[in-house]
Design a protein around this motif. Structure first.
Motif, PDB file in Angstrom:
ATOM      1  N   SER A 226       0.847  -1.177   0.000  1.00  0.00           N
ATOM      2  CA  SER A 226       0.000   0.000   0.000  1.00  0.00           C
ATOM      3  C   SER A 226       0.881   1.225   0.000  1.00  0.00           C
ATOM      4  CB  SER A 226      -0.906  -0.003   1.226  1.00  0.00           C
ATOM      5  OG  SER A 226      -0.131  -0.028   2.395  1.00  0.00           O
ATOM      6  N   ASP A 288      -7.894  -2.138  -1.887  1.00  0.00           N
ATOM      7  CA  ASP A 288      -7.162  -1.482  -0.809  1.00  0.00           C
ATOM      8  C   ASP A 288      -7.255   0.037  -0.917  1.00  0.00           C
ATOM      9  OD1 ASP A 288      -6.383  -3.748   0.469  1.00  0.00           O
ATOM     10  OD2 ASP A 288      -4.356  -3.804  -0.334  1.00  0.00           O
ATOM     11  N   LYS A 331      -9.117  -5.723   7.459  1.00  0.00           N
ATOM     12  CA  LYS A 331      -8.313  -5.651   6.242  1.00  0.00           C
ATOM     13  C   LYS A 331      -7.410  -6.878   6.094  1.00  0.00           C
ATOM     14  CE  LYS A 331      -5.020  -2.698   3.795  1.00  0.00           C
ATOM     15  NZ  LYS A 331      -4.209  -1.453   3.841  1.00  0.00           N
ATOM     16  N   HIS A 335      -7.650  -9.806   3.115  1.00  0.00           N
ATOM     17  CA  HIS A 335      -6.530 -10.226   2.266  1.00  0.00           C
ATOM     18  C   HIS A 335      -6.367 -11.744   2.313  1.00  0.00           C
ATOM     19  CE1 HIS A 335      -3.917  -6.611   1.046  1.00  0.00           C
ATOM     20  NE2 HIS A 335      -5.119  -6.156   1.338  1.00  0.00           N
TER      21      HIS A 335
END
Length: 654
Positions: A226, A288, A331, A335
């Motif tokens: 990210s 994301d 999160k 994933h």
């Protein structure tokens, strides 16, 4: 440059022939270089990712041996970042100009080396070659560290390799997808797990015995999954323009092209697998970016109970703060379930080769999160809350089932080999739910009902009573039945747990079969090989070693029951795509999804006595869509009334 053209100039005594020559020179100066205009992206980068000139870094191609394998475009607000091999926010990327991109064309490089030599002057050519040789020598010295020790570098991907591999010096926590030797985005396993090359997925540390030793030379810093700092501005809407299609036929992505799709164990051509992996990584990055842009609002507006921090946890009036559900846990678990196939299925994040492909994925995530909010998060409890009032009382025996459901009887159907999953019902099992941290639907500071418990009838006098709001204890003056007629909690340890509630012996057994101890005992990959969910169903909410298990369990149910839901009247994946393609205004979709999650059918109420608050669930879904940056047509009439309610709300204040 005159030495390169034929000598057609007239003698100096005749000035007229000079005019055409001047015009020719002007035309030559004004004409753009043909070598740059004809240079294809894969001529600049024969293997790897290359930018397409003229698109402002929005379009990019994947090249293999000089051939364009796949052409794609980043969604709105994103441009391709060569540093991380993925789409990134435009203000985080230094986009090269078209001139800078085309300057790397092979023809341009040849032209610049021939120009200084002049062609007609041998000495000039020799000097140019000598200069070029000196520069090459300087470059070699520079690459080798100025004549010192060679530069220490360990590539993330071996030349020509396609597939998943661990990142050196990460102790197998980080892994990366390689496409013909080109690394993609580096990803990390959730806390307590490492990447297992044997199963091509993250696994608990105890099960990973094949972690490769580190090389002797440290690698350069790997790209991250990210941006270095989270974006603070959310895109107002998701770009829905169709990306350029590849000349190669596309294939379903690892996230699953349908509810029953996803990765399979069948052999896949390496080039096809490489394209699937690139598509998966691109999808991950898009998800994301949109979620991270609003993570503060998502955490504040969705992942907290309305009155967390004002709930008494004991008779001494102490207050407990915090929430069992966190943004990081959400999160990381997302994933994991996107990249880890479960029986050939994984969490669906859309598809690149369709008009609204990535919007499908965002809406699927939003639907899951909205149902998690309604099911558990706003109550501040991972365990189901007692809420089904019967005859003016709140029976303790609601642990056996409430709102029309009988949890103990939710066994697997005797068809398609489904019965193999079910947990046996142990009437001697004892379990206690965790304390709720929130008080949704109650006054500020009011204590929620006591947590569910289960155990043999003789251990609590043969019957159960009801919750007394005055004394804030169980009133046992007389037995109080729930709607099922139960007045005890023997064998009733199967109440809902997790973000999306897992209920009944079949659902817990399926979780154990694929992710728990049974999977490990029978030689299958397991995330939690030491947890037997049939013996300890409370582990979903109370296992301190795996605090994100509550998210994983909810996503597991979403993948295996909601995404794969299909009847003659309703198919979830068709409903999802129809909702998106229709402009996000057919609220019958969320009505059906909420029915599947809470009662097991798409047209609630699904049984006599069942209660269903569709308006509340729709409001949460609308709020979640808006927090994800999607433009919602909330006032569009659907022509459908919710059964048992007045009508669908025209406006929802979010």
């Amino acid at each position: 440059m005159s030495s390169k053209r034929p000598n057609t100039m007239a003698p100096p005594t005749s000035p007229l022939p000079l005019l055409p020559t001047v015009l020719h020179l002007l035309l030559l100066l004004l004409q753009p270089p043909q070598t740059q205009a004809d240079c294809a992206p894969c001529e600049i980068t024969p293997t790897g990712f290359a930018l397409r000139p003229g698109t402002g870094c929005r379009e990019y191609v994947n090249c293999q041996d000089g051939v364009e394998v796949q052409s794609q475009a980043c969604n709105g607000g994103l441009v391709f970042d060569l540093n991380i091999k993925g789409c990134n926010w435009d203000y985080m990327v230094t986009c090269p100009s078209d001139e800078e991109i085309l300057a790397a064309c092979p023809d341009s490089a040849e032209e610049t080396t021939e120009e200084p030599g002049g062609g007609g002057d041998d000495s000039g050519g020799d000097n140019a070659q000598e200069g070029q040789g000196d520069e090459g020598q300087d470059d070699q010295e520079s690459d080798s560290g100025g004549g010192g020790d060679p530069k220490c570098e360990v590539p993330l991907c071996e030349m020509g390799f396609s597939g998943m591999t661990t990142v050196p010096f990460s102790e197998c926590v980080d892994y990366v997808m390689c496409s013909n030797g080109v690394p993609g985005t580096v990803m990390s396993c959730p806390y307590g797990q490492k990447y297992d090359v044997r199963i091509q997925a993250c696994n608990i540390v105890a099960q990973v015995t094949n972690c490769a030793p580190d090389p002797t030379c440290p690698p350069t810093k790997s790209p991250t999954t990210s941006p270095a700092s989270d974006p603070t501005l959310a895109p107002t809407s998701v770009e829905t323009s169709e990306p350029t299609r590849s000349a190669v036929e596309t294939t379903p992505m690892a996230g699953g092209g349908s509810g029953a799709g996803g990765n399979t164990a069948a052999a896949v051509d390496p080039s096809v697998q490489a394209r699937m992996d690139v598509e998966l990584l691109e999808g991950l990055y898009v998800m994301d970016a949109h979620i991270a842009a609003n993570k503060i609002l998502i955490a504040r507006e969705l992942l907290t109970s309305p009155n967390v921090g004002r709930v008494r946890t004991s008779s001494s009036a102490l207050f407990q703060s915090g929430t069992p559900f966190t943004y990081t846990g959400f999160k990381d678990s997302l994933h994991t379930m996107i990249t880890t196939p479960i029986d050939g299925q994984s969490f669906y994040i859309g598809e690149s080769q369709s008009l609204n492909g990535r919007v499908y994925g965002l809406v699927n995530i939003a639907a899951f999160l909205a149902m998690s909010v309604a099911d558990s998060i706003h109550s501040g409890s991972c365990d189901e809350i007692n809420n089904d009032i019967v005859g003016g009382y709140l029976p303790i025996s609601n642990a056996c089932g409430q709102n029309g459901l009988d949890y103990q009887s939710m066994t697997c159907p005797n068809q398609d080999d489904q019965e193999k999953y079910a947990c046996p019902v142990d009437t001697n099992m004892v379990a206690y739910a965790s304390i709720a941290l929130g008080s949704a639907g109650r006054d500020q500071g009011e204590k929620p009902p006591m947590p569910f418990y289960c155990g043999p009838a003789q251990s609590y006098g043969g019957f159960t009573g009801h919750w007394d709001y005055i004394s804030e204890t169980e009133n046992r003056d007389r037995p109080i039945e729930n709607k099922l007629g139960r007045q005890d909690v023997e064998g009733c340890c199967w109440w809902g747990r997790g973000a999306i509630h897992t209920r009944g012996p079949c659902a817990y057994g399926k979780l154990n079969y694929y992710l728990g101890k049974r999977a490990a005992d029978e030689g299958r990959p397991s995330m939690y090989p030491e947890i037997d969910f049939c013996i300890d169903p409370s582990a979903i909410c109370s296992n301190d070693k795996y605090p994100d298990l509550k998210w994983i369990a909810g996503m597991f149910r979403w993948i295996t029951e909601i995404q794969s839901y299909e009847t003659e009247e309703f198919r979830y994946m068709d409903g999802l795509k129809g909702f998106v393609d229709g402009g996000l205004n057919d609220w019958g979709f969320m009505h059906a999804v909420a029915g599947i999650v809470t009662q097991g059918c798409h047209s609630p109420p699904c049984m006599e006595g069942a209660e269903f608050n569709g308006v509340e669930k729709k409001a949460i879904f609308v709020k979640t869509l808006k927090l994800f940056g999607l433009v919602v047509n909330d006032k569009a009439a659907t022509g459908r009334r919710l059964e048992g309610e007045n009508e669908i709300a025209e406006d929802v204040i979010v």
